[in-house]
Design an enzyme around this catalytic site. Structure first.
Site, PDB file in Angstrom:
ATOM      1  N   ASP A 102       0.886  -1.161   0.000  1.00 24.89           N
ATOM      2  CA  ASP A 102       0.000   0.000   0.000  1.00 24.89           C
ATOM      3  C   ASP A 102       0.931   1.220   0.000  1.00 24.89           C
ATOM      4  OD1 ASP A 102      -2.265   1.681   0.404  1.00 24.89           O
ATOM      5  OD2 ASP A 102      -1.790   1.723   2.552  1.00 24.89           O
ATOM      6  N   ASP A 135      -0.027   5.073   0.923  1.00 22.85           N
ATOM      7  CA  ASP A 135      -0.219   6.076   1.983  1.00 22.85           C
ATOM      8  C   ASP A 135      -0.237   5.428   3.372  1.00 22.85           C
ATOM      9  OD1 ASP A 135      -0.420   8.105   0.035  1.00 22.85           O
ATOM     10  OD2 ASP A 135      -2.548   7.661  -0.255  1.00 22.85           O
TER      11      ASP A 135
HETATM   12 MG   LIG Z   1      -2.791   3.236   3.620  1.00 18.78          MG
END
Ligand SMILES: [Mg+2]
Ligand SMILES: [Zn+2]
EC number: 3.1.3.-
Length: 189
Positions: free
Chosen positions: A9, A11
């Protein structure tokens, strides 16, 4: 032979979670990201990013803004010796505007972007990991037979209690480096 990958992932995992980050000036690495990825690279893993970018759907920034920041991140990592093979993103949201308002298959916890990556890079799910800071990152990984890792950066700490209720048997690590150390110890046993 199939390949071992780390799916990431973005962020809250690679960069510090800032609501709807899209400006290069606001980009900041999470702790131990570069050293952690370097260690995983040395252990033979390759990397892809899979990210939900609902800020596009909500009109906070454009796809062009996303591509600009993504290019910056990937080039900066490259200078540090880390190659991201590809980044897959979802620009949709059920409450989005215009063409982005969609119940799509590519928004995590749906699996479309994972399936695309697996196919494109011949990823061996059984020896690959998905690393995220929310259970919605990990659900599609586990569904497809990968091992999953919740890092305590970003929303990670808040998501620890949600692992069990979502049937996830994830590894929990402080950050990417701690996870890389766990893998290294395992391989040396
Ligand atoms: Mg995230
Ligand atoms: Zn989507």
């Amino acid at each position: 032979m199939k390949n071992k990958f780390i799916l990431l992932d973005r962020d809250g995992v690679i960069n510090v979670e800032k609501n709807y980050l899209h400006r290069i000036e606001e980009f900041e690495y999470e702790k131990n990201v570069v050293s952690g990825l370097a260690k995983l690279r040395d252990l033979g893993y390759k990397f892809v990013i899979i990210t939900n970018q609902a800020g596009i759907a909500k009109g906070f920034y454009s796809e062009e803004d996303y591509f600009k920041l993504q290019k910056f991140i990937e080039e900066d990592l490259r200078k540090k010796g880390i190659k991201i093979e590809k980044s897959y993103f979802c620009p949709h949201h059920p409450d989005g505007i215009g063409k982005y308002k969609k119940n799509c298959e590519c928004r995590k916890p749906n699996t479309k972007n994972f399936e695309l990556a697996i196919k494109e890079f011949e990823i061996d799910e059984k020896i690959s990991f998905m690393i995220g800071d929310r259970v919605t990152d990990l659900i599609p990984g586990q569904k497809l037979g990968m091992k999953t890792v919740l890092v305590k950066t970003g929303y990670g700490v808040k998501n620890i209690s949600k692992l069990k209720e979502n049937g996830l048997d994830s590894i929990v690590a402080d950050d990417i480096l701690e996870f890389a150390n766990l893998i290294e110890e395992g391989e040396n046993q």
